[in-house]
Design a protein around this motif. Structure first.
Motif, short mmCIF file in Angstrom:
data_model
loop_
_atom_site.label_atom_id
_atom_site.label_comp_id
_atom_site.label_asym_id
_atom_site.label_seq_id
_atom_site.Cartn_x
_atom_site.Cartn_y
_atom_site.Cartn_z
N HIS A 110 0.83 -1.20 0.00
CA HIS A 110 0.00 0.00 0.00
C HIS A 110 0.87 1.25 0.00
O HIS A 110 0.56 2.24 -0.69
CB HIS A 110 -0.91 0.01 1.23
CG HIS A 110 -1.95 -1.06 1.24
ND1 HIS A 110 -2.43 -1.63 2.39
CD2 HIS A 110 -2.60 -1.67 0.22
CE1 HIS A 110 -3.34 -2.54 2.09
NE2 HIS A 110 -3.45 -2.59 0.78
N GLN A 114 0.99 4.23 -2.77
CA GLN A 114 0.68 5.61 -2.37
C GLN A 114 1.76 6.58 -2.80
O GLN A 114 1.47 7.70 -3.25
CB GLN A 114 0.52 5.67 -0.85
CG GLN A 114 0.31 7.06 -0.28
CD GLN A 114 0.16 7.02 1.23
OE1 GLN A 114 -0.78 6.45 1.75
NE2 GLN A 114 1.11 7.62 1.94
N ARG A 138 -9.83 1.27 6.20
CA ARG A 138 -10.74 2.14 5.45
C ARG A 138 -11.34 1.44 4.24
O ARG A 138 -12.07 2.05 3.46
CB ARG A 138 -10.01 3.41 5.00
CG ARG A 138 -9.43 4.23 6.13
CD ARG A 138 -8.61 5.40 5.60
NE ARG A 138 -7.92 6.11 6.65
CZ ARG A 138 -8.43 7.15 7.33
NH1 ARG A 138 -9.64 7.57 7.03
NH2 ARG A 138 -7.72 7.74 8.28
N ASP A 140 -9.64 0.32 1.72
CA ASP A 140 -8.89 0.64 0.51
C ASP A 140 -7.99 -0.51 0.08
O ASP A 140 -7.23 -1.05 0.89
CB ASP A 140 -8.01 1.87 0.73
CG ASP A 140 -8.81 3.15 0.85
OD1 ASP A 140 -9.88 3.23 0.23
OD2 ASP A 140 -8.35 4.07 1.56
N HIS A 144 -7.25 1.41 -4.92
CA HIS A 144 -7.86 2.62 -4.37
C HIS A 144 -6.79 3.63 -3.96
O HIS A 144 -6.90 4.82 -4.26
CB HIS A 144 -8.71 2.28 -3.14
CG HIS A 144 -10.03 1.63 -3.43
ND1 HIS A 144 -10.19 0.27 -3.44
CD2 HIS A 144 -11.24 2.16 -3.71
CE1 HIS A 144 -11.46 -0.02 -3.72
NE2 HIS A 144 -12.11 1.11 -3.89
N ILE A 145 -5.79 3.14 -3.26
CA ILE A 145 -4.75 4.02 -2.73
C ILE A 145 -4.00 4.72 -3.85
O ILE A 145 -3.73 5.93 -3.78
CB ILE A 145 -3.79 3.22 -1.84
CG1 ILE A 145 -4.52 2.78 -0.56
CG2 ILE A 145 -2.54 4.04 -1.50
CD1 ILE A 145 -3.75 1.80 0.28
N LYS A 148 -6.42 7.40 -5.34
CA LYS A 148 -6.69 8.52 -4.43
C LYS A 148 -5.49 9.43 -4.28
O LYS A 148 -5.64 10.61 -3.92
CB LYS A 148 -7.13 7.98 -3.06
CG LYS A 148 -8.52 7.35 -3.07
CD LYS A 148 -8.93 6.81 -1.71
CE LYS A 148 -10.32 6.19 -1.76
NZ LYS A 148 -10.75 5.66 -0.44
N ASP A 194 -14.51 0.90 -0.91
CA ASP A 194 -13.88 1.42 0.31
C ASP A 194 -14.95 1.65 1.37
O ASP A 194 -16.11 1.27 1.21
CB ASP A 194 -13.10 2.71 0.01
CG ASP A 194 -13.99 3.85 -0.48
OD1 ASP A 194 -15.23 3.77 -0.33
OD2 ASP A 194 -13.43 4.84 -1.01
N VAL A 203 -13.95 6.42 -7.63
CA VAL A 203 -12.77 7.21 -7.28
C VAL A 203 -12.20 7.88 -8.52
O VAL A 203 -11.88 9.09 -8.51
CB VAL A 203 -11.69 6.34 -6.62
CG1 VAL A 203 -10.42 7.14 -6.36
CG2 VAL A 203 -12.21 5.75 -5.31
#
Length: 327
Positions: A110, A114, A138, A140, A144-145, A148, A194, A203
Motif C-alpha cells: 500500500h 501511495q 478504510r 482501501d 484505491h490508494i 486517491k 472502500d 474514485v
C-alpha cells in the motif's frame, strides 16, 4: 530498549551488539516479549544499516513483524526513510513482509502504491502476489490508494499485473478444478469498495482521471452500475467533472445498451494484449539473480518504459470506438 542497544543499532555496529549480548544474553528476548516495541531492527532499518539488520533478522526474525509504538514495522520505517536496500534484504529472508499490516492496516505494498515507487511496487507484486488482496481499515485496496493519491503509473502496474495473473489463472484452471490458492479472491478486486462504498470507478470519476475510467470501462468483470453508501452510481452525485469525462461517461451509458458479443474489438484491446505481454516478460526478468545495483537500474528503466509506452499509445489512439460492427 535501553540506550546502549539503541546506540549500537543506530551505528550499525555488529561487534558492539555481541558485546552487549555477552553482558546480557537475554537482552533481545526481553524486547521480543513486548507486543509493541522499538527493536534494534526498527532502528537499523530506518538508519539504513543493511548488514546489521540482516544479523538481527538472523537472531530474532520475529522483530521483522513487530510494530513499534506508532504501529510501524521495520519495513515500514525503511520505506519511509527510502532505505530500499534494507527493504530488499529483509524480503530476501521473509517475502510475506510485503503484506504485514501496520497503522490503519497499511502494508508495504500500500505504501509504495501511495508514493508511486514503481520499482518496489513491481518487486513486491512479484515476490508476494497475495499482498494485492490486503485492504486497510478504510476498505482501501492498493488500487484505491494509487488512484486517491493520483499515482496513475502505479495503478497501471497493478492493473497489468492483475490482468496477467488472471489470464494465467484461467489457463491453469482447465487442468485442475480449484484455481490457484494464491489468486483466490482476486477476481473481486476491481469491484471492491472502500468504507464509503466507492469502487475504483467512483474514485477515478471523482478525481477526473479520464484514462483510468476509460480503461476500467473496457475491463472484463468491472461492474459499472455499483452504488456507494450515498446510493450514487458513477453517473450520479460526483463533484464537477471535466467535459472529456462527461463525454466518456455518456459514451459509457450508451455502450450498456450494446450486447457484449456485438462490441467491436478495438485497437485498445490490441494495445492491452501487447502491454500485458511486455509486462509478463518484465516480471519474469525480475526473477533473474543479478546484483542489487544493476537490478535497480534495470527495473527503473523497464518500469518507466512500460508505463510511459502504454500511456503514450493510449493517448495517441484517442477515445475508444465502441460502435458495434456492421452486419
Amino acid at each position: 530498549m535501553d540506550q546502549s542497544l539503541r546506540d549500537v543499532a543506530q551505528q550499525g555496529n555488529i561487534d558492539a551488539l555481541y558485546a552487549l549480548i555477552r553482558m546480557d544474553v537475554k537482552v533481545l528476548d526481553r524486547i521480543d516479549e513486548l507486543p509493541f516495541v522499538e527493536s534494534p531492527l526498527h532502528v537499523a532499518a530506518f538508519a539504513g544499516h543493511t548488514r546489521f539488520a540482516s544479523e538481527i533478522m538472523r537472531l530474532k526474525q520475529s522483530f521483522s513483524k513487530k510494530p513499534n509504538e506508532d504501529g510501524f514495522t521495520p519495513v515500514h520505517l525503511a520505506l519511509q526513510n527510502n532505505q530500499t536496500e534494507v527493504v530488499r534484504q529483509l524480503l530476501d529472508v521473509d517475502e510475506d513482509l510485503v503484506r504485514v499490516q501496520g497503522k490503519e492496516g497499511m502494508t508495504p505494498l500500500h505504501y509504495v502504491a501511495q508514493t508511486g515507487n514503481l520499482v518496489l511496487l513491481a518487486e513486491f507484486l512479484n515476490v508476494c502476489p497475495k499482498s494485492i488482496k490486503n485492504v486497510t481499515i478504510r476498505g482501501d485496496t492498493a488500487f484505491h490508494i494509487a488512484l486517491k493519491n493520483n499515482q496513475i503509473d502505479a495503478f497501471n502496474i497493478l492493473m497489468n499485473w492483475y490482468k496477467r495473473t488472471r489470464f494465467n489463472d484461467k489457463l491453469a484452471s482447465h487442468n485442475k478444478q480449484d484455481k490457484d490458492a494464491l489468486l483466490s479472491g482476486v477476481g473481486d478486486l476491481l469491484n471492491s469498495k472502500d468504507e464509503e462504498g466507492n469502487t475504483l470507478l467512483h474514485v477515478a470519476v471523482s478525481q477526473n482521471q479520464t484514462q483510468v475510467v476509460q480503461r476500467l470501462l473496457n475491463s472484463d468483470g468491472v461492474t459499472i452500475n455499483s452504488k456507494n453508501l450515498e446510493g450514487c452510481t458513477i453517473w450520479q452525485g460526483q463533484r464537477p467533472i471535466s467535459r472529456e469525462m462527461g463525454h466518456m461517461l455518456h459514451e459509457g451509458r450508451e455502450v450498456l445498451r450494446i450486447s457484449p458479443s456485438r462490441r467491436a474489438i478495438t485497437h485498445e484491446v490490441y494495445l492491452r494484449y501487447n502491454f500485458d505481454r511486455d509486462f509478463q516478460s518484465f516480471m519474469l526478468r525480475l526473477q533473474m539473480r543479478i546484483p542489487n545495483e544493476l537490478r535497480s537500474i534495470l527495473l527503473v528503466v523497464a518500469v518507466l518504459y512500460l508505463t510511459i509506452n502504454f500511456q503514450l499509445l493510449l493517448c495517441n489512439n484517442g477515445p475508444i470506438n465502441r460502435t458495434p460492427p456492421m452486419e
